[in-house]
Write a protein that holds these residues in place. Structure first.
Motif, PDB file in Angstrom:
ATOM      1  N   THR A  23      -3.114  10.767   3.111  1.00 46.85           N
ATOM      2  CA  THR A  23      -2.100  10.747   3.432  1.00 46.85           C
ATOM      3  C   THR A  23      -1.171  10.792   1.883  1.00 46.85           C
ATOM      4  O   THR A  23       0.083  10.682   2.767  1.00 46.85           O
ATOM      5  CB  THR A  23      -2.159   9.459   3.872  1.00 46.85           C
ATOM      6  OG1 THR A  23      -1.993   8.228   3.361  1.00 46.85           O
ATOM      7  CG2 THR A  23      -2.578   9.444   5.098  1.00 46.85           C
ATOM      8  N   SER A  24      -1.642  11.014   1.354  1.00 52.42           N
ATOM      9  CA  SER A  24      -1.121  10.979  -0.583  1.00 52.42           C
ATOM     10  C   SER A  24      -0.166  12.076  -0.685  1.00 52.42           C
ATOM     11  O   SER A  24       0.982  12.124  -1.372  1.00 52.42           O
ATOM     12  CB  SER A  24      -2.101  11.022  -1.305  1.00 52.42           C
ATOM     13  OG  SER A  24      -2.807  11.961  -1.927  1.00 52.42           O
ATOM     14  N   HIS A  25      -0.610  13.444  -0.309  1.00 56.38           N
ATOM     15  CA  HIS A  25       0.388  14.463  -0.924  1.00 56.38           C
ATOM     16  C   HIS A  25      -0.033  15.788   0.928  1.00 56.38           C
ATOM     17  O   HIS A  25      -0.759  15.445   1.582  1.00 56.38           O
ATOM     18  CB  HIS A  25      -0.117  15.318  -1.907  1.00 56.38           C
ATOM     19  CG  HIS A  25       0.844  17.172  -2.182  1.00 56.38           C
ATOM     20  ND1 HIS A  25       0.436  17.389  -1.836  1.00 56.38           N
ATOM     21  CD2 HIS A  25       1.787  16.547  -2.620  1.00 56.38           C
ATOM     22  CE1 HIS A  25       0.843  18.856  -2.534  1.00 56.38           C
ATOM     23  NE2 HIS A  25       2.496  18.063  -3.050  1.00 56.38           N
ATOM     24  N   ARG A  36       7.435   6.455  -5.430  1.00 56.73           N
ATOM     25  CA  ARG A  36       6.706   5.490  -4.173  1.00 56.73           C
ATOM     26  C   ARG A  36       6.286   6.103  -3.168  1.00 56.73           C
ATOM     27  O   ARG A  36       5.805   5.551  -2.094  1.00 56.73           O
ATOM     28  CB  ARG A  36       8.593   4.564  -3.449  1.00 56.73           C
ATOM     29  CG  ARG A  36       9.222   4.361  -4.529  1.00 56.73           C
ATOM     30  CD  ARG A  36      10.435   3.660  -3.240  1.00 56.73           C
ATOM     31  NE  ARG A  36      11.162   2.387  -4.156  1.00 56.73           N
ATOM     32  CZ  ARG A  36      12.367   2.177  -3.637  1.00 56.73           C
ATOM     33  NH1 ARG A  36      12.407   2.621  -2.429  1.00 56.73           N
ATOM     34  NH2 ARG A  36      13.002   1.328  -4.498  1.00 56.73           N
ATOM     35  N   ASP A  37       6.199   7.322  -2.994  1.00 56.40           N
ATOM     36  CA  ASP A  37       4.693   7.455  -2.280  1.00 56.40           C
ATOM     37  C   ASP A  37       3.136   7.852  -2.895  1.00 56.40           C
ATOM     38  O   ASP A  37       3.616   7.165  -3.619  1.00 56.40           O
ATOM     39  CB  ASP A  37       4.700   9.196  -1.966  1.00 56.40           C
ATOM     40  CG  ASP A  37       4.431   9.941  -3.167  1.00 56.40           C
ATOM     41  OD1 ASP A  37       3.665   9.489  -4.573  1.00 56.40           O
ATOM     42  OD2 ASP A  37       3.935  10.921  -3.120  1.00 56.40           O
ATOM     43  N   SER A  38       2.219   7.455  -2.229  1.00 53.68           N
ATOM     44  CA  SER A  38       0.900   7.240  -2.766  1.00 53.68           C
ATOM     45  C   SER A  38      -0.210   7.998  -3.386  1.00 53.68           C
ATOM     46  O   SER A  38      -1.227   7.047  -3.761  1.00 53.68           O
ATOM     47  CB  SER A  38       0.053   6.673  -1.341  1.00 53.68           C
ATOM     48  OG  SER A  38      -0.387   8.987  -0.902  1.00 53.68           O
TER      49      SER A  38
END
Length: 595
Positions: free
Chosen positions: A481-483, A524-526
């Motif tokens: 779910t990071s990119h 702020r993303d994973s």
């Protein structure tokens, strides 16, 4: 001096049965198999026997016992390695670990019978001639030494009785350092003489004539002994054994040529010996006077035998390598890339820096689980009871495995020519040169996942800096779910505890991920959180770069960090243009101990 033309081992076909074997701790001992154990004491007599058996056999199997193969898990050949990186890893190991045993088995296959002549040579790199070669330090891997100890290997006997050797490159150096005289052929005049040449020739020829005249007059016995001695002293006459000789000092190769040209006039009576300087080159020509044509032939034959005897002592075990080379027989090996880089390093010369002379495609195949091929083994040679140790049996197993493969493929190996077409899909061909630079096909690799198809190196990314103890599944879940690059199918595989590889199955996904890593992710993303926690990434070219630079740290992550920080002007740009493939499936390995 070595040339870039590949040595004998690079022009042979090799049947590979295991691309990454582990040390065998407790091999099965077959009491019917008699493997001749060879050390210094019986090496000379063994050479005579094995020479005939190599010539009479159709194939030659080899098996090596060494002090280790890799210093860290990622140093061994991996499924992600292209032939170039696999070669660089094998080169690194070959230059650092040492051979203690070299088993050789000339064999033939007749119907369902294997006729084998196995020998196990015990080696140790001892500086027997005080030449500073080949004594050097080497690395040891505890698991390999433990395996050898479990087989009853005598390390004291290895050091004291192991056969020494020099490589071809080292022999050339040793020949100069020993400084032994060598018989030279007389030559015809090849070019016009300068004024300096004419003056040198005039002085030397006058001196040789005076010396010959003095020698002939002394042979008549008409002069007093004191007069004869004074005459010899005046012309500089000495003795070489029982024959008169004259030393002509030279200071250049041109002088050597001129002396050999001049002596052509006296060719019926004299033999020239070249005296080498310790630093290299020729320092003098020793002119030896013989009494007759027959005496001249005897002297030349004596010198040739003496030189050959000295060379054999220096070559040591390499005599066996040269016998295999001269036979031109196909060589069967268990782990060809690692074995033959080691052979090249120890017995031929320094390994080349790139894969041009070590182009290979490794293959494996099932055998025992799927096929039944009964092969009887016949070993005609007999050994003493105390020789029947648990050493060298791998080379017989390799020969037996080859015979089983021939049986399964329904190939008649009596004729190498007839069998060659059937072996094409199973043999490793070490090409002399890499593919044409006009080929721009991508390099493909295969990783150890459920996917069996190959993947372009452009779609492989190395990541490190994650928490120690993170599994491949945990890391995959973190990346999922990071990119957006991970919205399509991808796989994660740990290379070692510090580093993992990501295989993207959709083109351009790797480029998007690397671009995001360089930009630090979106706030702020994973992915941004992972980067802030220390996650790093690099493409396959960085991995190739660290292999070329020799950055062999214990952890792959440290090597990648060093590669990113280092300036590099290497060969990866040229090497990636060639069309290469790596065939790798970890589930398709053969343990020869189970055969």
């Amino acid at each position: 001096m070595l040339t870039r033309r590949p040595p004998w081992l690079l022009r042979r076909r090799f049947i590979t049965t295991n691309t990454n074997p582990k040390p065998i701790s407790k091999p099965t001992h077959n009491p019917k198999w008699c493997v001749k154990q060879v050390s210094k004491s019986n090496f000379s007599e063994t050479l005579k026997n094995i020479k005939d058996e190599i010539l009479q056999s159709d194939y030659i199997a080899v098996s090596l016992k060494k002090t280790g193969s890799h210093s860290a898990p990622w140093h061994k050949t991996l499924s992600i390695d292209t032939p170039e990186t696999a070669y660089l890893k094998a080169k690194y190991a070959a230059e650092r670990f040492q051979l203690f045993q070299f088993a050789v088995c000339p064999f033939s296959v007749r119907d369902s019978k294997l006729i084998a002549y196995p020998y196990n040579f015990h080696l140790f790199p001892r500086d027997d001639f005080k030449l500073g070669m080949p004594c050097y330090s080497f690395m040891c891997q505890s698991s390999y030494l433990t395996s050898m100890a479990n087989e009853g290997f005598d390390f004291n006997a290895c050091i004291n009785e192991g056969i020494s050797y020099l490589s071809r490159a080292q022999e050339s150096i040793a020949r100069n350092r020993r400084g032994n005289p060598v018989v030279s052929k007389l030559i015809e005049s090849s070019s016009a003489h300068s004024v300096a040449d004419t003056l040198f020739l005039g002085r030397t020829k006058s001196r040789v004539k005076s010396w010959l005249s003095a020698c002939k007059e002394s042979n008549t016995g008409s002069e007093d002994a004191l007069i004869r001695s004074l005459r010899k002293l005046m012309v500089g006459s000495e003795e070489y054994g029982s024959r008169p000789c004259l030393r002509v000092d030279v200071c250049s190769e041109r002088h050597v040529q001129l002396v050999l040209e001049m002596l052509k006039e006296f060719s019926d009576d004299v033999v020239p010996l070249l005296i080498r300087a310790k630093g290299g080159g020729i320092q003098a020509v020793q002119v030896v006077l013989t009494s007759s044509k027959k005496d001249k032939e005897i002297f030349e034959r004596e010198q040739q035998c003496k030189e050959e005897g000295e060379n054999k002592r220096v070559r040591g075990f390499r005599e066996v390598i040269d016998l295999i080379s001269a036979s031109q027989k196909p060589v069967v090996a268990q782990n060809s890339l690692n074995d033959f880089t080691l052979i090249h390093s120890k017995f031929l010369g320094p390994l080349p820096p790139i894969m041009d002379e070590f182009r290979t495609s490794l293959t494996t195949s099932y055998l025992k689980r799927r096929f039944f091929a009964p092969i009887d083994v016949e070993i005609p040679q007999q050994v003493e009871a105390d020789e029947n140790k648990n050493h060298g049996f791998d080379v017989v197993r390799i020969s037996q495995l080859f015979a089983k493969i021939c049986s399964v493929l329904k190939v008649s190996p009596q004729s190498v020519e007839d069998a060659s077409s059937a072996f094409k899909g199973y043999a490793n061909i070490f090409n002399a040169y890499s593919a044409s630079s006009d080929d721009h096909m991508e390099e493909d690799v295969r990783i150890s996942t459920d996917h069996q198809q190959k993947i372009s190196t452009e779609n492989v990314v190395f990541v490190w800096g994650f928490t120690v103890g993170t599994s491949a599944r945990m890391l995959r879940n973190q990346l999922l779910t990071s990119h957006e690059a991970f919205s399509e199918e991808f796989d994660v595989c740990l290379v070692d505890k510090s580093c993992a590889i990501i295989a993207f199955w959709k083109p351009n996904s790797s480029a998007k991920f690397l671009e995001a890593m360089e930009s630090g992710g979106i706030n702020r993303d994973s992915l941004s959180n992972l980067i802030s926690e220390g996650l790093r990434a690099a493409d396959y070219e960085t991995y190739k770069r660290l292999c070329n630079l020799g950055l062999w740290e214990v952890n792959l992550a440290d090597s990648l960090d060093n590669a990113l920080a280092a300036d590099f002007d290497g060969h990866t740009e040229d090497s990636h243009k060639a069309s290469t493939e790596v065939h790798w499936r970890n589930t398709v390995r053969i343990n020869i101990d189970e055969i």
